[in-house]
Write an enzyme that holds these catalytic residues in place. Structure first.
Site, PDB file in Angstrom:
ATOM      1  N   ASP A 107       5.020  -4.771   6.078  1.00  0.00           N
ATOM      2  CA  ASP A 107       5.315  -6.971   6.218  1.00  0.00           C
ATOM      3  C   ASP A 107       5.183  -7.187   5.359  1.00  0.00           C
ATOM      4  OD1 ASP A 107       2.689  -5.818   6.401  1.00  0.00           O
ATOM      5  OD2 ASP A 107       1.996  -7.303   8.610  1.00  0.00           O
ATOM      6  N   THR A 152       4.716   2.769   6.108  1.00  0.00           N
ATOM      7  CA  THR A 152       2.900   2.045   5.944  1.00  0.00           C
ATOM      8  C   THR A 152       2.283   3.033   6.263  1.00  0.00           C
ATOM      9  OG1 THR A 152       1.382   0.736   6.319  1.00  0.00           O
ATOM     10  CG2 THR A 152       3.998   0.468   7.500  1.00  0.00           C
ATOM     11  N   GLY A 208       0.684  -1.397   0.037  1.00  0.00           N
ATOM     12  CA  GLY A 208      -0.469  -0.010  -0.106  1.00  0.00           C
ATOM     13  C   GLY A 208       1.032   1.243  -0.281  1.00  0.00           C
ATOM     14  N   ASP A 218       0.196   2.112   8.142  1.00  0.00           N
ATOM     15  CA  ASP A 218      -0.458   1.810   9.632  1.00  0.00           C
ATOM     16  C   ASP A 218       0.551   1.585  11.167  1.00  0.00           C
ATOM     17  OD1 ASP A 218      -2.497   1.001   7.894  1.00  0.00           O
ATOM     18  OD2 ASP A 218      -1.232  -1.377   7.680  1.00  0.00           O
ATOM     19  N   ARG A 233       1.002  -5.103  -5.609  1.00  0.00           N
ATOM     20  CA  ARG A 233       0.920  -6.448  -4.996  1.00  0.00           C
ATOM     21  C   ARG A 233       1.633  -7.874  -5.429  1.00  0.00           C
ATOM     22  NH1 ARG A 233      -2.709  -3.527  -0.770  1.00  0.00           N
ATOM     23  NH2 ARG A 233      -1.337  -3.121   0.958  1.00  0.00           N
ATOM     24  N   ASP A 280       2.458  -0.426  12.133  1.00  0.00           N
ATOM     25  CA  ASP A 280       2.233  -1.667  12.348  1.00  0.00           C
ATOM     26  C   ASP A 280       3.184  -2.252  12.452  1.00  0.00           C
ATOM     27  OD1 ASP A 280       2.622  -1.491   9.561  1.00  0.00           O
ATOM     28  OD2 ASP A 280       1.201  -3.566   9.277  1.00  0.00           O
ATOM     29  N   ARG A 306      -5.309  -1.747   9.028  1.00  0.00           N
ATOM     30  CA  ARG A 306      -5.471  -3.225   9.275  1.00  0.00           C
ATOM     31  C   ARG A 306      -5.642  -4.299  10.666  1.00  0.00           C
ATOM     32  NH1 ARG A 306      -3.782  -5.971   4.588  1.00  0.00           N
ATOM     33  NH2 ARG A 306      -2.583  -4.411   3.620  1.00  0.00           N
TER      34      ARG A 306
HETATM   35  O1  F6P Z   1      -1.324  -1.389   4.617  1.00  0.00           O
HETATM   36  C1  F6P Z   1      -2.053  -0.385   4.512  1.00  0.00           C
HETATM   37  C2  F6P Z   1      -3.592  -0.339   4.183  1.00  0.00           C
HETATM   38  O2  F6P Z   1      -4.037   0.825   3.209  1.00  0.00           O
HETATM   39  C3  F6P Z   1      -4.236  -1.006   5.423  1.00  0.00           C
HETATM   40  O3  F6P Z   1      -4.861   0.056   6.357  1.00  0.00           O
HETATM   41  C4  F6P Z   1      -5.576  -1.743   4.495  1.00  0.00           C
HETATM   42  O4  F6P Z   1      -6.195  -2.635   5.448  1.00  0.00           O
HETATM   43  C5  F6P Z   1      -5.283  -1.552   3.404  1.00  0.00           C
HETATM   44  O5  F6P Z   1      -4.290  -0.844   2.979  1.00  0.00           O
HETATM   45  C6  F6P Z   1      -5.643  -1.515   2.609  1.00  0.00           C
HETATM   46  O6  F6P Z   1      -5.786  -2.338   1.050  1.00  0.00           O
HETATM   47  P1  F6P Z   1      -5.888  -1.937  -0.332  1.00  0.00           P
HETATM   48  O7  F6P Z   1      -4.768  -0.966  -0.807  1.00  0.00           O
HETATM   49  O8  F6P Z   1      -4.850  -3.144  -0.855  1.00  0.00           O
HETATM   50  O9  F6P Z   1      -7.709  -2.417  -0.806  1.00  0.00           O
END
Ligand code: F6P
Length: 327
Positions: free
Chosen positions: A107, A130, A15, A132, A76, A134, A176
């Site tokens: 991660d 990120t 992300g 997050d 990803r 986290d 997340r």
């Molecule tokens: O890891 C960053 C994040 O924005 C999280 O907070 C969220 O759960 C996820 O990515 C959303 O992923 P995507 O952009 O693939 O929907």
């Protein structure tokens, strides 16, 4: 100092997060400063597999410091999870003579790079990017400060309309499995309750805080819900409250990807700049398979295994403050 590395590849993966561009800029300019060549790998591991790699110089990263998103784009990659995908990636790096990697991501990105390092021993280092926050091994990840400020700004606006209409709002924020954005945007935005995955608050606890059974309770209120909430997302919590009581006029706002964009705050720009330089210097000093972090405002390097072994805990103090202020 190990000055043997002369070509470094940099990429963003997972992300996106505000401040990634500032980190890319810092890596590229630190390479120029230390007389190394720098290559930008497009779309993370996808571009590594496809050979979508461009040469970068100090001037090619001008005017990106203040921009959200990532100029190297992000993805990803499922293929990089396979040995065949990683072999293709390695062959492309070897063709260009890229000897070391700097990954900016979370991660999932680090797990991929760790595997790659184990298989091909390519010197590599990670920068935590990120929203997050986290990752253990760092007090802050790049993008978290900006995302939290964005959430606070949204909460302030929602509060205005909540107050005008005497409504109870459930505002869902990202993160997340982490409650960092929720707890701090909740404290800063004056939420009546903050639901985070790290806390064992039950639905009954929440219901009690809202005081739906007392006629004297505030009708206009705001609850911040982390997307990783274990007692239901914002929509489900709103539904549960409505099923038990008709006291509130309830609305839900899911902030979603809004939190991932926008110009990075000064904090994220400086953090990204420090970490980008530290990544190049770490590689020079032979620090491989590590993540750059910031602890007590000092740059640190932690091994991948250490980072992955633990969750980035939310400090007791923040949880206590949130509880005291929600009365
Ligand atoms: O890891 C960053 C994040 O924005 C999280 O907070 C969220 O759960 C996820 O990515 C959303 O992923 P995507 O952009 O693939 O929907």
């Amino acid at each position: 100092m190990n000055n043997k590395i002369s070509k470094i590849g940099v990429f963003t993966s997972g992300g996106d997060a505000p401040g990634m561009n500032a980190a890319i800029r810092a890596v590229v300019r630190a390479c120029t400063y230390y007389k190394k060549e720098c290559y930008g790998i497009m779309r993370g591991y996808e571009g590594m597999i496809e050979g979508d790699i461009v040469k970068l110089g100090a001037r090619s990263v001008g005017n990106i410091l203040q921009r959200g998103g990532t100029v190297l784009k992000s993805a990803r990659s499922a293929e990089f999870r396979t040995p065949e995908g990683r072999k293709k990636a390695y062959d492309n790096l070897t063709k260009l003579g890229i000897e070391a990697l700097v990954a900016i991501g979370g991660d999932g990105t680090f797990t991929g790079l760790h595997k790659f390092y184990q298989e091909y021993q390519i010197p590599s280092i990670c920068i935590p990017g990120t929203i997050d926050n986290d990752l253990s091994g760092t007090d802050y990840t790049i993008g978290y400060d900006t995302a939290t400020n964005t959430a606070v700004e949204a909460i302030d606006k929602i509060r205005d309309t909540a107050l005008s209409h005497n409504r109870l709002f459930f505002v869902e924020v990202m993160g997340r499995n982490s409650g960092y954005i929720a707890i701090n945007s909740g404290i800063a935005g004056g939420a009546a309750a903050i639901i985070i995955p790290e806390e064992n608050m039950s639905f009954d606890d929440l219901y009690k805080i809202l005081g739906a059974d007392k006629d004297t309770s505030k009708k206009s209120n705001l609850v911040v819900v982390a997307e990783g909430s274990k007692i239901g997302d914002a929509h489900s919590l709103a539904k549960q409250v409505a099923e038990r009581s008709s006291y509130f006029d309830i609305k839900v706002t899911v902030l979603g990807h809004l939190q991932r964009g926008g110009s990075p705050t000064y904090f994220d720009r400086v953090l990204a700049s420090r970490m980008g330089v530290a990544a190049v210097e770490g590689l020079q000093e032979g620090k491989y398979d590590v993540m750059v972090g910031i602890k007590d405002n000092k740059i640190v390097y932690n091994n991948f295994d250490v980072i992955m072994a633990s969750h980035h805990e939310i400090d007791e103090e923040s949880r206590r403050i949130a509880k005291i202020l929600s009365i």
